[in-house]
Design an enzyme around this catalytic site. Structure first.
Site, PDB file in Angstrom:
ATOM      1  N   SER A  59       3.616  -1.435   3.110  1.00 54.80           N
ATOM      2  CA  SER A  59       3.144  -0.380   4.014  1.00 54.80           C
ATOM      3  C   SER A  59       3.882  -0.550   5.332  1.00 54.80           C
ATOM      4  O   SER A  59       4.362  -1.652   5.647  1.00 54.80           O
ATOM      5  CB  SER A  59       1.638  -0.538   4.274  1.00 54.80           C
ATOM      6  OG  SER A  59       1.251   0.189   5.433  1.00 54.80           O
ATOM      7  N   TYR A  77      -5.717  -6.058   6.471  1.00 58.94           N
ATOM      8  CA  TYR A  77      -4.866  -5.164   5.671  1.00 58.94           C
ATOM      9  C   TYR A  77      -3.400  -5.299   6.113  1.00 58.94           C
ATOM     10  O   TYR A  77      -2.501  -5.483   5.282  1.00 58.94           O
ATOM     11  CB  TYR A  77      -5.351  -3.711   5.804  1.00 58.94           C
ATOM     12  CG  TYR A  77      -4.503  -2.734   5.027  1.00 58.94           C
ATOM     13  CD1 TYR A  77      -4.357  -2.846   3.646  1.00 58.94           C
ATOM     14  CD2 TYR A  77      -3.818  -1.707   5.674  1.00 58.94           C
ATOM     15  CE1 TYR A  77      -3.556  -1.962   2.934  1.00 58.94           C
ATOM     16  CE2 TYR A  77      -3.021  -0.816   4.968  1.00 58.94           C
ATOM     17  CZ  TYR A  77      -2.892  -0.946   3.595  1.00 58.94           C
ATOM     18  OH  TYR A  77      -2.104  -0.080   2.897  1.00 58.94           O
TER      19      TYR A  77
HETATM   20  N1  LIG Z   1      -2.336   6.033   1.139  1.00 56.22           N
HETATM   21  C1  LIG Z   1      -1.690   5.500   2.172  1.00 56.22           C
HETATM   22  O1  LIG Z   1      -1.726   5.981   3.313  1.00 56.22           O
HETATM   23  C2  LIG Z   1      -0.877   4.265   1.946  1.00 56.22           C
HETATM   24  C3  LIG Z   1      -1.035   3.455   0.848  1.00 56.22           C
HETATM   25  N2  LIG Z   1      -0.295   2.335   0.735  1.00 56.22           N
HETATM   26  C4  LIG Z   1      -0.454   1.461  -0.402  1.00 56.22           C
HETATM   27  O2  LIG Z   1      -0.184   2.211  -1.572  1.00 56.22           O
HETATM   28  C5  LIG Z   1      -0.815   1.578  -2.683  1.00 56.22           C
HETATM   29  C6  LIG Z   1      -1.474   2.625  -3.526  1.00 56.22           C
HETATM   30  O3  LIG Z   1      -2.545   3.186  -2.774  1.00 56.22           O
HETATM   31  P1  LIG Z   1      -2.907   4.725  -2.815  1.00 56.22           P
HETATM   32  O4  LIG Z   1      -2.346   5.364  -4.010  1.00 56.22           O
HETATM   33  O5  LIG Z   1      -2.576   5.301  -1.500  1.00 56.22           O
HETATM   34  O6  LIG Z   1      -4.486   4.622  -2.857  1.00 56.22           O
HETATM   35  P2  LIG Z   1      -5.515   4.996  -4.027  1.00 56.22           P
HETATM   36  O7  LIG Z   1      -6.843   4.581  -3.479  1.00 56.22           O
HETATM   37  O8  LIG Z   1      -5.309   6.404  -4.429  1.00 56.22           O
HETATM   38  O9  LIG Z   1      -5.072   4.060  -5.214  1.00 56.22           O
HETATM   39  C7  LIG Z   1      -5.345   2.692  -5.201  1.00 56.22           C
HETATM   40  C8  LIG Z   1      -4.870   2.087  -6.491  1.00 56.22           C
HETATM   41  O10 LIG Z   1      -5.262   0.720  -6.502  1.00 56.22           O
HETATM   42  C9  LIG Z   1      -6.033   0.469  -7.692  1.00 56.22           C
HETATM   43  N3  LIG Z   1      -7.102  -0.473  -7.420  1.00 56.22           N
HETATM   44  C10 LIG Z   1      -7.989  -0.444  -6.407  1.00 56.22           C
HETATM   45  N4  LIG Z   1      -8.841  -1.490  -6.485  1.00 56.22           N
HETATM   46  C11 LIG Z   1      -8.480  -2.203  -7.592  1.00 56.22           C
HETATM   47  C12 LIG Z   1      -8.938  -3.388  -8.210  1.00 56.22           C
HETATM   48  N5  LIG Z   1      -9.948  -4.083  -7.682  1.00 56.22           N
HETATM   49  N6  LIG Z   1      -8.334  -3.811  -9.329  1.00 56.22           N
HETATM   50  C13 LIG Z   1      -7.291  -3.128  -9.845  1.00 56.22           C
HETATM   51  N7  LIG Z   1      -6.792  -1.997  -9.307  1.00 56.22           N
HETATM   52  C14 LIG Z   1      -7.367  -1.532  -8.191  1.00 56.22           C
HETATM   53  C15 LIG Z   1      -6.605   1.811  -8.093  1.00 56.22           C
HETATM   54  O11 LIG Z   1      -6.880   1.804  -9.460  1.00 56.22           O
HETATM   55  P3  LIG Z   1      -8.026   2.772 -10.051  1.00 56.22           P
HETATM   56  O12 LIG Z   1      -7.549   4.150  -9.821  1.00 56.22           O
HETATM   57  O13 LIG Z   1      -8.097   2.356 -11.473  1.00 56.22           O
HETATM   58  O14 LIG Z   1      -9.242   2.471  -9.250  1.00 56.22           O
HETATM   59  C16 LIG Z   1      -5.457   2.747  -7.713  1.00 56.22           C
HETATM   60  O15 LIG Z   1      -4.480   2.750  -8.732  1.00 56.22           O
HETATM   61  C17 LIG Z   1      -1.736   0.516  -2.101  1.00 56.22           C
HETATM   62  O16 LIG Z   1      -1.127  -0.751  -2.242  1.00 56.22           O
HETATM   63  C18 LIG Z   1      -1.824   0.897  -0.617  1.00 56.22           C
HETATM   64  O17 LIG Z   1      -2.089  -0.212   0.203  1.00 56.22           O
HETATM   65  C19 LIG Z   1       0.646   1.981   1.659  1.00 56.22           C
HETATM   66  C20 LIG Z   1       0.840   2.735   2.764  1.00 56.22           C
HETATM   67  C21 LIG Z   1       0.143   3.952   2.983  1.00 56.22           C
HETATM   68  C1  LIG Z   2       0.283   3.217   7.233  1.00 53.70           C
HETATM   69  C2  LIG Z   2      -0.914   3.852   6.769  1.00 53.70           C
HETATM   70  O1  LIG Z   2      -1.411   4.667   7.477  1.00 53.70           O
HETATM   71  C3  LIG Z   2      -1.424   3.557   5.446  1.00 53.70           C
HETATM   72  N1  LIG Z   2      -2.698   4.014   5.214  1.00 53.70           N
HETATM   73  C4  LIG Z   2      -1.306   2.180   4.903  1.00 53.70           C
HETATM   74  O2  LIG Z   2      -1.922   1.944   3.900  1.00 53.70           O
HETATM   75  O3  LIG Z   2      -0.631   1.348   5.386  1.00 53.70           O
END
Ligand SMILES: NC(=O)C1=CN([C@@H]2O[C@H](COP(=O)(O)OP(=O)(O)OC[C@H]3O[C@@H](n4cnc5c(N)ncnc54)[C@H](OP(=O)(O)O)[C@@H]3O)[C@@H](O)[C@H]2O)C=CC1
Ligand SMILES: CC(=O)[C@H](N)C(=O)O
Length: 199
Positions: free
Chosen positions: A76, A89
């Site tokens: 991120s 985080y």
């Molecule tokens: N959205 C944003 O603004 C940003 C997101 N990210 C990162 O991107 C990645 C994906 O997140 P994003 O798609 O946005 O968020 P979502 O909440 O849409 O997806 C999260 C994912 O993590 C999985 N997950 C959550 N908890 C568990 C657990 N305990 N065990 C196994 N799997 C788990 C979920 O699986 P399931 O669907 O089966 O629950 C899902 O596939 C993360 O690493 C996040 O930190 C980075 C920067 C920005």
């Molecule tokens: C940068 C962001 O805002 C993001 N939600 C993250 O997961 O890091």
């Protein structure tokens, strides 16, 4: 969760047809540390850090032995801007970046490619789970998930190591990274810097 992670790790180790590991699963938080639940912070570290290490450790030996493979770690922008959201985080994503930097060096010459992706705010369910619905964010800082994924895959096809889809001026990263590399040789010496010498 440890049992589930071990099960997936065994699946990865036992399946020689797997050529790519995408460490995408992750949770975040927007509340400051002092208003956060300690167990939730530990669970975040277990998912964002421990599971990622465990699965990478399960995948890499086979990739190296077979002379091919790809690891994509979803970090991120908070990896380099940890003041932005919850600090645990941010710390977990700084770990992902640092771990990827080390892994990339360790795997040089092995034909195993490491990519680390640093998304900015992206329109996914992440935000609801993190305690701040995405609708509250300024529209101009939120990328649609499809655009983020397309950009990350284009970066992968170009064999990028770091992919920051929102960063329009990539020379800003290049300057930041060059400064880090330039400092690297000066960080371990047999005496303190002059400013720490008494008198
Ligand atoms: N959205 C944003 O603004 C940003 C997101 N990210 C990162 O991107 C990645 C994906 O997140 P994003 O798609 O946005 O968020 P979502 O909440 O849409 O997806 C999260 C994912 O993590 C999985 N997950 C959550 N908890 C568990 C657990 N305990 N065990 C196994 N799997 C788990 C979920 O699986 P399931 O669907 O089966 O629950 C899902 O596939 C993360 O690493 C996040 O930190 C980075 C920067 C920005
Ligand atoms: C940068 C962001 O805002 C993001 N939600 C993250 O997961 O890091």
């Amino acid at each position: 969760m440890a049992d589930d992670v071990n099960r997936v790790a065994s699946l990865i180790t036992d399946n020689a047809e797997i050529t790519m590991l995408i460490n995408n699963a992750g949770v975040g938080a927007t509340a400051p540390l002092l208003q956060s639940d300690a167990n939730a912070m530990s669970a975040m570290i277990a998912l964002n850090v421990e599971a990622l290490v465990r699965l990478t450790h399960a995948a890499v030996p086979g990739f190296v032995a077979r002379g091919r493979g790809t690891i994509i770690n979803i970090a991120s922008i908070v990896a380099i801007t940890p003041e932005r959201l919850n600090g645990v985080y941010g710390g977990s994503k700084a770990f992902v970046l640092a771990f990827s930097q080390s892994l990339r060096q360790e795997l040089e010459g092995s034909n195993v490619h490491v990519q680390v992706v640093l998304p900015g705010a992206t329109a996914t369910d992440f935000w609801d789970a993190a305690g701040l619905p995405v609708a509250y964010l300024p529209e101009e800082i939120v990328m649609p998930a499809g655009a983020l994924v397309d950009a990350a895959l284009l970066g992968l096809s170009r064999k990028e190591f770091v992919t920051i889809p929102s960063l329009h001026d990539v020379t800003q990263w290049d300057v930041y990274e060059a400064a880090r590399q330039a400092m690297a040789g000066n960080l371990s010496t047999n005496k303190p810097a002059a400013r720490y010498l008494a008198g």
